[in-house]
Enzyme design. Structure first.
Site, mmCIF file in Angstrom:
data_model
loop_
_atom_site.group_PDB
_atom_site.id
_atom_site.type_symbol
_atom_site.label_atom_id
_atom_site.label_comp_id
_atom_site.label_asym_id
_atom_site.label_seq_id
_atom_site.Cartn_x
_atom_site.Cartn_y
_atom_site.Cartn_z
ATOM 1 N N PRO A 130 6.879 0.643 3.905
ATOM 2 C CA PRO A 130 6.516 1.651 4.899
ATOM 3 C C PRO A 130 6.799 1.154 6.314
ATOM 4 C CG PRO A 130 4.553 0.783 3.779
ATOM 5 C CD PRO A 130 5.738 0.167 3.106
ATOM 6 N N VAL A 131 7.286 2.056 7.183
ATOM 7 C CA VAL A 131 7.625 1.613 8.554
ATOM 8 C C VAL A 131 6.368 1.534 9.421
ATOM 9 C CG1 VAL A 131 10.033 2.389 8.629
ATOM 10 C CG2 VAL A 131 8.211 3.978 9.240
ATOM 11 N N GLY B 164 3.125 -3.093 9.548
ATOM 12 C CA GLY B 164 2.800 -4.521 9.467
ATOM 13 C C GLY B 164 3.391 -5.226 8.262
ATOM 14 N N LEU B 165 4.289 -4.539 7.534
ATOM 15 C CA LEU B 165 4.887 -5.186 6.357
ATOM 16 C C LEU B 165 6.324 -5.648 6.610
ATOM 17 C CD1 LEU B 165 3.521 -3.077 3.355
ATOM 18 C CD2 LEU B 165 2.690 -5.248 4.215
ATOM 19 N N GLY B 166 6.733 -5.605 7.858
ATOM 20 C CA GLY B 166 8.030 -6.214 8.212
ATOM 21 C C GLY B 166 9.244 -5.364 7.915
ATOM 22 N N SER B 167 9.070 -4.044 7.916
ATOM 23 C CA SER B 167 10.207 -3.207 7.501
ATOM 24 C C SER B 167 11.430 -3.381 8.407
ATOM 25 C CB SER B 167 9.771 -1.746 7.395
ATOM 26 O OG SER B 167 10.250 -0.984 8.440
ATOM 27 N N ALA C 207 13.184 -6.620 7.658
ATOM 28 C CA ALA C 207 13.796 -6.600 6.324
ATOM 29 C C ALA C 207 15.090 -5.792 6.335
ATOM 30 C CB ALA C 207 12.809 -6.048 5.297
ATOM 31 N N ASP D 199 8.337 -12.498 11.661
ATOM 32 C CA ASP D 199 8.773 -11.552 10.622
ATOM 33 C C ASP D 199 10.161 -11.907 10.093
ATOM 34 O OD1 ASP D 199 6.475 -10.181 11.237
ATOM 35 O OD2 ASP D 199 7.434 -8.208 11.294
HETATM 36 O O1 PMV Z 1 3.156 -5.698 12.890
HETATM 37 P P1 PMV Z 1 3.993 -6.812 12.366
HETATM 38 O O2 PMV Z 1 3.760 -7.151 10.964
HETATM 39 O O3 PMV Z 1 5.429 -6.731 12.724
HETATM 40 O O4 PMV Z 1 3.421 -8.166 12.969
HETATM 41 C C1 PMV Z 1 3.467 -8.489 14.251
HETATM 42 C C2 PMV Z 1 2.795 -9.794 14.440
HETATM 43 C C3 PMV Z 1 2.381 -10.018 15.867
HETATM 44 O O5 PMV Z 1 1.852 -11.327 15.918
HETATM 45 C C4 PMV Z 1 1.300 -9.025 16.267
HETATM 46 C C5 PMV Z 1 3.542 -9.875 16.829
HETATM 47 C C6 PMV Z 1 4.586 -10.963 16.694
HETATM 48 O O6 PMV Z 1 5.669 -10.766 17.243
HETATM 49 O O7 PMV Z 1 4.321 -12.018 16.101
#
Ligand code: PMV
Length: 314
Positions: free
Chosen positions: A95-96, A99-102, A105, A146
């Site tokens: 899912p975009v 927080g799962l790195g879409s 990826a 990520d």
């Molecule tokens: O939202 P995500 O999973 O892309 O995670 C970002 C992680 C942060 O620490 C909030 C930002 C970063 O660039 O590390």
């Protein structure tokens, strides 16, 4: 030519990692991006990415579009100066904005599929660097965690600007991931934390230092084969993320629901405000924690086993 890249979760240290504190992240292979590059009978580079509703010819996209910029950067690296005739299919189950790195990826899978198509093999380091360039377009000031965990597809101990370290998982453990279904832009939560940090530097530096301590202890617990100890650390990290203002009522509700259903600890994961939370569970309780998350409003729950080895990429 095909390539895949996994999703990821941050176990500890999100946000503080932007301020040079350590963070731990692991790949999640149950969700992934698959990219296929094919010769095309039509003139131009046609991109099909139904997950982000993108159906376009390369030249119709702005050069800083995240997908276009990956393609243009790979063309440059491979010495392709004239637009070739290609079809590029991007299929994602990640899912975009959750927080799962879409985003990372998509970049990694696209870099690998395109560079292999041109028989120009890139090292993991080159892939990681290129994906990081593109992350900057998504996030503004990303830490780089990520693209790193997704490129290497291994558990990663990460400090911004330093060579990443792969950490050992002494004993496998089970994580349940709960999705609020609310998409939230990491760029915004990172920007808000920056404004608050500028206004209240002493307290925010203290929060970051406490998060850094938690990440260090968590790494030791995982490496020494005592992952059950990270449950309480997750609870502590979540409270600190609340102090940073990046949680939300929905995330807090799912975190509470996981704990009440018997999880050993839980926290939000990633940029926050929406997106996903994670809970540490004993394997037999995984299904019931996942059910509790769904009945508390999670749009979906994924049960994932964290171990040293992740699934091989194509
Ligand atoms: O939202 P995500 O999973 O892309 O995670 C970002 C992680 C942060 O620490 C909030 C930002 C970063 O660039 O590390």
């Amino acid at each position: 030519m095909k390539a895949s890249a996994p999703g990821k979760i941050i176990l500890f240290g999100e946000h503080a990692v932007v301020y040079n504190r350590p963070a731990l992240a692991v790949p999640v292979t149950q969700v992934h991006v698959d990219v296929e590059v094919l010769d095309s009978p039509r003139k131009g580079v046609f991109i099909h990415a139904p997950g982000i509703d993108l159906h376009a010819e390369l030249n119709s996209l702005p050069a800083n579009h995240p997908v276009a910029s990956v393609i243009l950067k790979v063309f440059k690296l491979c010495g392709i100066s004239q637009t070739p005739d290609l079809e590029i299919n991007i299929l994602s189950t990640i899912p975009v904005a959750s927080g799962l790195g879409s985003g990372a990826a998509v970049s990694v899978a696209l870099i690998r599929a395109l560079s292999s198509y041109y028989l120009h093999s890139l090292s993991d380091n080159e892939t990681d660097e290129l994906a990081f360039e593109v992350e900057k377009l998504h996030h503004g000031t990303p830490s780089g965690i990520d693209n790193t965990v997704i490129t290497y597809n291994k558990p990663v101990y990460f400090i911004k600007g330093q060579p990443m370290e792969i950490f050992k998982v002494g004993r496998p453990f089970t994580i349940v991931i709960g999705d609020t279904g609310i998409s939230a832009l990491t760029k915004e939560s990172v920007g808000d934390v920056r404004s608050l940090w500028l206004r209240d530097t002493v307290n925010f530096e203290n929060y970051f230092n406490e998060i850094a301590q938690i990440a260090l202890i968590a790494r030791r617990s995982i490496e020494s084969g005592r992952p059950e100890l990270i449950g309480e650390l997750m609870d502590q990290n979540h409270a600190l993320l609340q102090n940073l203002t990046v949680s939300s009522p929905e995330l807090d509700r799912l975190v509470e629901a996981a704990r009440s259903a018997g999880a050993l600890g839980a926290k939000l994961s990633g940029g926050g405000r929406g997106g996903n939370m994670i809970a540490l569970v004993e394997q037999p309780k995984a299904e019931s924690v996942a059910d509790a998350l769904i009945s508390t409003g999670a749009k979906r729950a994924i049960i994932t086993e964290i171990s040293q080895e992740s699934a091989p990429q194509e």
